[in-house]
Design an enzyme around this catalytic site. Structure first.
Site, PDB file in Angstrom:
ATOM      1  N   SER A  15      15.025  20.718 -17.753  1.00 37.39           N
ATOM      2  CA  SER A  15      13.828  21.257 -17.859  1.00 37.39           C
ATOM      3  C   SER A  15      14.337  22.724 -18.484  1.00 37.39           C
ATOM      4  O   SER A  15      15.376  23.450 -18.262  1.00 37.39           O
ATOM      5  CB  SER A  15      13.397  21.921 -16.423  1.00 37.39           C
ATOM      6  OG  SER A  15      12.273  22.807 -16.494  1.00 37.39           O
ATOM      7  N   HIS A  49       0.817  -1.101   0.155  1.00 43.88           N
ATOM      8  CA  HIS A  49       0.029  -0.130   0.040  1.00 43.88           C
ATOM      9  C   HIS A  49       1.011   1.313  -0.032  1.00 43.88           C
ATOM     10  O   HIS A  49       0.310   2.316   0.525  1.00 43.88           O
ATOM     11  CB  HIS A  49      -0.950  -0.049   1.168  1.00 43.88           C
ATOM     12  CG  HIS A  49      -1.771  -1.280   1.359  1.00 43.88           C
ATOM     13  ND1 HIS A  49      -3.077  -1.548   1.008  1.00 43.88           N
ATOM     14  CD2 HIS A  49      -1.223  -2.416   2.150  1.00 43.88           C
ATOM     15  CE1 HIS A  49      -3.163  -2.827   0.965  1.00 43.88           C
ATOM     16  NE2 HIS A  49      -2.345  -3.282   1.934  1.00 43.88           N
ATOM     17  N   LYS A  53      16.315  21.787 -12.274  1.00 45.52           N
ATOM     18  CA  LYS A  53      15.575  20.234 -12.454  1.00 45.52           C
ATOM     19  C   LYS A  53      16.455  19.196 -13.198  1.00 45.52           C
ATOM     20  O   LYS A  53      17.472  19.287 -14.204  1.00 45.52           O
ATOM     21  CB  LYS A  53      14.356  20.476 -13.258  1.00 45.52           C
ATOM     22  CG  LYS A  53      13.358  21.297 -12.547  1.00 45.52           C
ATOM     23  CD  LYS A  53      12.848  20.303 -11.366  1.00 45.52           C
ATOM     24  CE  LYS A  53      11.980  19.147 -11.667  1.00 45.52           C
ATOM     25  NZ  LYS A  53      10.639  19.446 -12.572  1.00 45.52           N
TER      26      LYS A  53
END
Ligand code: ARG
Length: 440
Positions: A273, A152, A279
């Protein structure tokens, strides 16, 4: 090629709608099939030696053009089969008209696609085995790094990082095995089935099958020209492999976030980016995840074109190639990109949360005769009462309060917990042996 029955040439609209250039990549397979066919026609005495020689030489010249990239398709070529026949006429004239004896484009295309897939199947099997074996190498490389195994997406139990990586290796190995299994079913030559019910001439499918390296010939001519289940199965093999890669990709995307901080991707396998200078993005992983959708859709296409088509060949079946080529090309591109990304990545996962050893502590009580439910309840209460303190830092009083049989000696580190599980080095060696067995 089929103009005799028609008094008018095909309309432009028909031509544009029905001609599909995607079969051009079958050129070499088509030539190989024709060479086997004409040799068979000679062996059984349907064609004389001069014709066989002229046609074979012409086909070989076309093969040379194809290999050298100089073969030119024309706008009037309806498909790869007509292109080869047209070129053969240009090269050798009249004998070219004898090549299509006892054959149809229906058994021809069924053959070509098998020859093609038989080849790509070997490449894909190899690439998938390489990925599986890479995960075994990575497992050795990351040594005793311990990470939480998740359920989960909540930290569940400590495991060696290598085990998580090799989970994908075993998947890739099964994907490789699926391709290899399909290879057995593809190993049947459909040539000789003709348009649908063969030919009255003494053509001998076993001869062409043997020349082309097939173990068997078709049992039913209608099935041989009208079925595309194996093409759909090939696409499924691609789709399942892409789906596994998509899950792997999703893990890598998560792991490369600053929140997880498990992995740093190499610059050569990352993208930047245009707007945000800081980034570094995991685009390979994102695209593997994104592209897997269209490959799953290829399977739906291939099932869809079969479901309503009466036996045997219908032009619908022409659409199989675009779908299966797309599926295979996508997988072929994804495997080396993801493989390189993993191979060059730096792993540095933080330790799992202390409480991931909760089951081990509960099991210490079980060993002392406490029923598992009671132990589960006691450790659950202990974990919730500790709040900011980890399980390993619980005091003797806190432990005793949770269960009278608990002692500080029951506390163990995540590393100790992970080492209680089966050896990851042994697993890597089993995975490597399985890879070798499949590659052999
Ligand atoms: N281009 C066709 C295909 O890919 C080849 C078979 C054509 N047969 C026919 N009767 N039109 O399926």
């Amino acid at each position: 090629m089929w103009g005799g029955r028609f008094s008018e040439p095909p309309s432009e609209a028909l031509w544009r709608f029905t001609v599909d250039h995607s079969d051009r990549r079958l050129l070499q397979d088509d030539i190989a099939g024709s060479l086997a066919h004409v040799a068979m026609l000679g062996e059984v005495g349907i064609l004389g030696g001069d014709d066989v020689e002229a046609i074979s030489n012409g086909l070989r010249s076309i093969g040379t053009e194809a290999a050298g990239g100089t073969f030119e398709f024309t706008d009037s070529d309806e498909d790869v089969h007509s292109a080869v026949e047209r070129r053969l006429f240009e090269l050798i004239g009249e004998p070219a008209g004898r090549l299509h004896t006892g054959r149809s484009r229906n058994d021809q295309i069924a053959l070509d696609i098998r020859l093609y897939l038989r080849r790509t199947l070997r490449e894909r099997t190899h690439d998938l085995v390489a990925l599986a074996s890479l995960t075994a190498d990575l497992s050795d490389r990351v040594g005793d790094m311990v990470v939480p195994a998740y359920t989960h997406l909540q930290q569940a139990q400590p495991i060696p990082l290598g085990r998580h990586l090799m989970a994908y290796g075993w998947m890739a190995l099964r994907d490789a095995g699926r391709f290899a299994d399909l290879g057995g079913r593809l190993d049947v030559s459909p040539l000789g089935a003709g348009a649908v019910a063969g030919s009255g001439l003494p053509i001998t499918p076993a001869i062409t099958a043997a020349k082309l390296g097939f173990s068997r010939t078709f049992d039913n001519s209608i099935d041989a020209v009208g079925s595309r289940d194996l093409v759909a199965e090939y696409a499924f093999c691609c789709a399942q492999a892409m789906t596994h890669l998509s899950r792997l990709a999703e893990d890598v995307v998560l792991w490369s976030t600053s929140e997880f901080g498990w992995v740093t991707l190499d610059d050569s396998y990352s993208t930047g980016s245009s707007a945000l200078p800081q980034k570094k993005n995991p685009d390979i992983a994102e695209l593997a995840r994104g592209k897997s959708a269209a490959v799953a859709a290829d399977v739906a296409t291939l099932l869809g074109i079969q479901k309503g088509t009466p036996l045997a060949y219908n032009r619908d079946l022409q659409e199989d190639k675009r779908a299966v080529f797309h599926a295979d090309d996508t997988l072929a591109g994804a495997l080396p990109a993801l493989g390189g990304m993993l191979d060059t990545a730096q792993f540095h996962p933080p330790e799992p949360a202390d409480e991931t050893v909760a089951l081990d502590v509960a099991e210490a009580l079980v060993v002392r005769g406490v029923p598992f439910r009671e132990a589960h309840e006691a450790i659950g209460r202990l974990v919730s009462s500790l709040q900011d303190v980890g399980l390993g830092d619980a005091t003797a009083e806190q432990l005793a309060a949770a269960h009278p049989l608990l002692t500080p000696a029951d506390g163990l580190t995540v590393g100790e917990s992970a080492r209680r599980r089966p050896s990851v080095a042994e697993e890597a060696s089993r995975l490597r042996s399985a890879c070798e067995a499949l590659a052999a």
